[in-house]
Design a protein around this motif. Structure first.
Motif, PDB file in Angstrom:
ATOM      1  N   PHE A  75      43.374  36.093  34.373  1.00 43.16           N
ATOM      2  CA  PHE A  75      42.136  36.858  34.158  1.00 43.16           C
ATOM      3  C   PHE A  75      42.298  38.281  34.691  1.00 43.16           C
ATOM      4  N   TYR A  76      42.708  38.387  35.954  1.00 45.82           N
ATOM      5  CA  TYR A  76      42.797  39.710  36.577  1.00 45.82           C
ATOM      6  C   TYR A  76      43.963  40.538  36.037  1.00 45.82           C
ATOM      7  N   GLU A  77      44.994  39.837  35.495  1.00 45.89           N
ATOM      8  CA  GLU A  77      46.176  40.583  35.038  1.00 45.89           C
ATOM      9  C   GLU A  77      46.185  40.799  33.528  1.00 45.89           C
ATOM     10  N   GLU A 115      36.315  46.952  31.325  1.00 45.39           N
ATOM     11  CA  GLU A 115      34.893  47.085  31.678  1.00 45.39           C
ATOM     12  C   GLU A 115      34.476  45.993  32.675  1.00 45.39           C
ATOM     13  N   TRP A 116      34.967  44.771  32.420  1.00 44.13           N
ATOM     14  CA  TRP A 116      34.629  43.637  33.287  1.00 44.13           C
ATOM     15  C   TRP A 116      35.249  43.855  34.686  1.00 44.13           C
ATOM     16  N   LEU A 117      36.505  44.232  34.713  1.00 45.17           N
ATOM     17  CA  LEU A 117      37.165  44.453  36.004  1.00 45.17           C
ATOM     18  C   LEU A 117      36.475  45.572  36.786  1.00 45.17           C
ATOM     19  N   ALA A 127      33.313  46.289  36.582  1.00 50.40           N
ATOM     20  CA  ALA A 127      32.048  45.744  37.092  1.00 50.40           C
ATOM     21  C   ALA A 127      32.276  44.921  38.364  1.00 50.40           C
ATOM     22  N   LEU A 128      33.461  44.340  38.493  1.00 54.49           N
ATOM     23  CA  LEU A 128      33.760  43.508  39.666  1.00 54.49           C
ATOM     24  C   LEU A 128      34.302  44.309  40.841  1.00 54.49           C
ATOM     25  N   SER A 129      34.667  45.573  40.584  1.00 55.40           N
ATOM     26  CA  SER A 129      35.376  46.320  41.631  1.00 55.40           C
ATOM     27  C   SER A 129      34.542  46.481  42.910  1.00 55.40           C
ATOM     28  N   ASP A 130      33.224  46.550  42.784  1.00 55.53           N
ATOM     29  CA  ASP A 130      32.364  46.693  43.968  1.00 55.53           C
ATOM     30  C   ASP A 130      32.279  45.417  44.805  1.00 55.53           C
ATOM     31  N   LEU A 131      32.765  44.301  44.240  1.00 53.01           N
ATOM     32  CA  LEU A 131      32.676  43.030  44.978  1.00 53.01           C
ATOM     33  C   LEU A 131      33.966  42.706  45.713  1.00 53.01           C
ATOM     34  N   GLY A 132      35.042  43.413  45.343  1.00 55.19           N
ATOM     35  CA  GLY A 132      36.322  43.199  46.031  1.00 55.19           C
ATOM     36  C   GLY A 132      36.995  41.880  45.699  1.00 55.19           C
ATOM     37  N   THR A 133      36.651  41.273  44.568  1.00 54.23           N
ATOM     38  CA  THR A 133      37.262  39.984  44.220  1.00 54.23           C
ATOM     39  C   THR A 133      38.676  40.194  43.671  1.00 54.23           C
ATOM     40  N   ASP A 134      39.504  39.176  43.825  1.00 53.15           N
ATOM     41  CA  ASP A 134      40.827  39.186  43.189  1.00 53.15           C
ATOM     42  C   ASP A 134      41.238  37.745  42.896  1.00 53.15           C
ATOM     43  N   ALA A 135      42.495  37.555  42.507  1.00 53.97           N
ATOM     44  CA  ALA A 135      42.929  36.227  42.064  1.00 53.97           C
ATOM     45  C   ALA A 135      43.182  35.253  43.215  1.00 53.97           C
ATOM     46  N   THR A 183      33.457  30.789  39.324  1.00 51.02           N
ATOM     47  CA  THR A 183      33.647  30.327  37.944  1.00 51.02           C
ATOM     48  C   THR A 183      35.026  30.745  37.437  1.00 51.02           C
ATOM     49  N   PRO A 184      36.069  29.976  37.801  1.00 50.14           N
ATOM     50  CA  PRO A 184      37.367  30.288  37.208  1.00 50.14           C
ATOM     51  C   PRO A 184      37.238  30.202  35.692  1.00 50.14           C
ATOM     52  N   LYS A 185      37.962  31.047  34.993  1.00 49.36           N
ATOM     53  CA  LYS A 185      37.750  31.117  33.536  1.00 49.36           C
ATOM     54  C   LYS A 185      39.082  31.007  32.817  1.00 49.36           C
TER      55      LYS A 185
HETATM   56  N1  IYR Z   1      35.962  34.415  38.035  1.00 51.29           N
HETATM   57  C1  IYR Z   1      36.524  35.572  38.694  1.00 51.29           C
HETATM   58  C2  IYR Z   1      35.844  36.823  38.304  1.00 51.29           C
HETATM   59  C3  IYR Z   1      34.437  37.022  38.686  1.00 51.29           C
HETATM   60  C4  IYR Z   1      33.506  37.231  37.671  1.00 51.29           C
HETATM   61  C5  IYR Z   1      32.214  37.527  37.984  1.00 51.29           C
HETATM   62  I1  IYR Z   1      30.937  37.955  36.467  1.00 51.29           I
HETATM   63  C6  IYR Z   1      31.790  37.613  39.321  1.00 51.29           C
HETATM   64  O1  IYR Z   1      30.465  37.910  39.621  1.00 51.29           O
HETATM   65  C7  IYR Z   1      32.722  37.405  40.334  1.00 51.29           C
HETATM   66  C8  IYR Z   1      34.032  37.109  40.008  1.00 51.29           C
HETATM   67  C9  IYR Z   1      36.564  35.358  40.219  1.00 51.29           C
HETATM   68  O2  IYR Z   1      35.973  34.420  40.718  1.00 51.29           O
HETATM   69  O3  IYR Z   1      37.205  36.150  40.905  1.00 51.29           O
END
Ligand code: IYR
Length: 224
Positions: free
Chosen positions: A94-96, A102-104, A106-114, A173-175
């Motif tokens: 997903f991340y790579e 656009e989605w990545l 939107a997530l940049s402010d949350l600091g999420t990664d794989a 939510t792994p996708k």
């Molecule tokens: N599933 C990924 C990406 C993710 C998507 C959304 I929309 C989020 O609000 C947070 C993460 C993950 O868990 O990193």
């Protein structure tokens, strides 16, 4: 109303108006302290707490009272390890590349990664499934109705119940997450909706500033 079996409503508790308002506002304050966190401690949580919260989720209103949901509470270290490996594999894809820029963004402010270490650290991961078929008796055939809506409401109850009990959580939510059917031994006609990571926050747990910005009432509601 059509003829049907019923019993008198006997457990409705009417509150005086001032108490009603106080309760509504107290609940709001309580919910303001709910945050999605990504750093968990490995401190154990009693299975009975998870059982009570799942039973509360099972009280959610739903289509035709078919209760089209199933909760797999994953507590075994071995299962959690496999879950982490499988989820991280999907997340890396997903991340790579799979996710749009656009989605990545939107997530940049949350600091999420794989990397999802909490899938192993937290004591419980609850996988939530929706049942397309099954009815009240789980016969696997009877059509269910409003499954996403029903499961969504039940997940809200589950989260509110666990928060009320003093636990921290992350909705994850792994996708795609179809691997969860095999991992949890669930039939193909069930659709995984969500993983709920449940436990205590780590000492150094943080909340992204972005997540603290909530829309005001006039942007989420109108009174007409
Ligand atoms: N599933 C990924 C990406 C993710 C998507 C959304 I929309 C989020 O609000 C947070 C993460 C993950 O868990 O990193």
């Amino acid at each position: 109303m059509q003829d049907h079996d019923s019993v008198p409503l006997s457990d409705f508790e009417e509150l005086p108006p001032e108490q009603m308002l106080a309760e509504a506002r107290a609940f709001l304050e309580r919910m303001k302290t709910r945050h999605s966190i990504r750093q968990f401690s490995d401190k154990p949580v009693a299975r009975e707490v998870i059982e009570a919260a799942i039973l509360a989720a099972g009280r959610a209103p739903n289509g035709a009272n078919h209760q089209p949901w199933f909760f797999s509470a994953i507590g075994s270290a071995e299962k959690k390890k496999t879950l982490r490996e499988m989820a991280e594999k999907e997340e890396r894809a997903f991340y790579e590349g799979r996710a749009s820029d656009e989605w990545l963004d939107a997530l940049s402010d949350l600091g999420t990664d794989a990397d999802k270490p909490y899938l192993e650290t937290a004591p419980w991961i609850i996988a939530v499934f929706g049942q397309r078929k099954g009815g009240m008796d789980d016969d696997g055939e009877t059509q269910n109705y409003y499954v996403p809506e029903s499961v969504g409401i039940a997940m809200g109850f589950l989260i509110a119940s666990l928060h009320h009990a003093g636990l921290a959580m992350l909705t994850h939510t792994p996708k795609p997450m179809s691997f969860l059917n095999d991992l949890c031994g669930r039939p193909k006609n069930e659709k995984p909706y969500l993983l709920l990571v449940v436990g205590y926050p780590a000492e150094d747990a943080t909340v992204p500033t972005h997540a603290l910005k909530k829309k005001p009432l006039d942007r989420i509601a109108s009174f007409i």
